[in-house]
Design a protein around this motif. Structure first.
Motif, PDB file in Angstrom:
ATOM      1  N   ASN A  21      55.234  40.776  45.695  1.00  0.00           N
ATOM      2  CA  ASN A  21      54.650  41.753  44.473  1.00  0.00           C
ATOM      3  C   ASN A  21      55.492  43.016  44.252  1.00  0.00           C
ATOM      4  OD1 ASN A  21      53.287  42.701  42.321  1.00  0.00           O
ATOM      5  ND2 ASN A  21      51.460  41.571  43.211  1.00  0.00           N
ATOM      6  N   GLU A  23      55.620  44.599  41.647  1.00  0.00           N
ATOM      7  CA  GLU A  23      55.024  45.837  40.831  1.00  0.00           C
ATOM      8  C   GLU A  23      54.063  46.396  41.768  1.00  0.00           C
ATOM      9  OE1 GLU A  23      55.613  46.223  37.543  1.00  0.00           O
ATOM     10  OE2 GLU A  23      57.074  44.645  37.916  1.00  0.00           O
ATOM     11  N   VAL A  95      47.313  44.470  39.553  1.00  0.00           N
ATOM     12  CA  VAL A  95      48.157  44.422  38.380  1.00  0.00           C
ATOM     13  C   VAL A  95      47.440  43.412  37.330  1.00  0.00           C
ATOM     14  CG1 VAL A  95      50.249  44.081  37.691  1.00  0.00           C
ATOM     15  CG2 VAL A  95      49.949  45.013  39.937  1.00  0.00           C
ATOM     16  N   GLU A  99      51.543  42.589  33.340  1.00  0.00           N
ATOM     17  CA  GLU A  99      52.159  43.593  34.135  1.00  0.00           C
ATOM     18  C   GLU A  99      52.518  44.860  33.447  1.00  0.00           C
ATOM     19  OE1 GLU A  99      55.278  41.577  36.425  1.00  0.00           O
ATOM     20  OE2 GLU A  99      53.900  40.556  37.697  1.00  0.00           O
TER      21      GLU A  99
END
Length: 165
Positions: A21, A23, A95, A99
């Motif tokens: 991940n 993000e 998130v 996103e």
């Protein structure tokens, strides 16, 4: 030996989860860098990590700082060479499906002892920025009655003032 193997597996799993991940990893790095900028009194870097309309909610009931007011309030602390020092000891990041926004909570080691931070981030021109941050002092449940007694008078006066508005 078992402890070393377990530590290695936990570290590997942690790195793997972050790699899965990106993000969350970007957000984690942003928040760490934001806190570090305050500890290093790096005013520009600190505020570059917030949105232009960012909000900082402090521990005092009167601290609801819109970005420009927060800059003005904070500047003297940064100018002295050290603003505040917060180090995350635990952090959860979430998130949104698109996103383009995220939210988080974190436990912090601070000069006020353990505090909790939480907030909302949004992507601005492809970069994560802090749009809203809330800092609160963590109070053990066993000490709430004592805390209420300490703040009772000031809170009563503030409540009267707020109800008149």
């Amino acid at each position: 030996m078992k402890t070393r193997i377990l530590s290695f597996l936990l570290c590997t799993a942690s790195v793997t989860l972050m790699a899965q991940n990106p993000e969350k990893e970007q957000i984690n790095l942003l928040l760490d860098a934001w806190h570090e900028a305050a500890a290093n009194a790096d005013f520009d870097t600190y505020f570059e990590k917030m949105t232009e309309d960012g909000v900082f909610i402090g521990t005092d009931a009167t601290e609801n700082w819109q970005n420009e007011a927060f800059r003005t309030f904070s500047k003297p602390y940064f100018d002295r060479g050290k603003a505040w020092s917060f180090t995350a000891v635990e952090r959860n990041i979430y998130v949104g499906n698109n996103e383009d926004f995220a939210w988080f909570d974190e436990l912090l080691d601070t000069q006020m002892k353990i505090c909790r931070g939480s907030g909302v981030l949004k992507k601005v021109d492809g970069q994560w920025k802090i749009a809203h941050y809330v800092l609160s002092i963590a109070v053990p449940n066993d000490n709430v009655a004592e805390l209420i007694e300490i703040k009772k008078e000031k809170d009563s006066l503030l409540l009267l003032q707020l109800r008149k508005q």
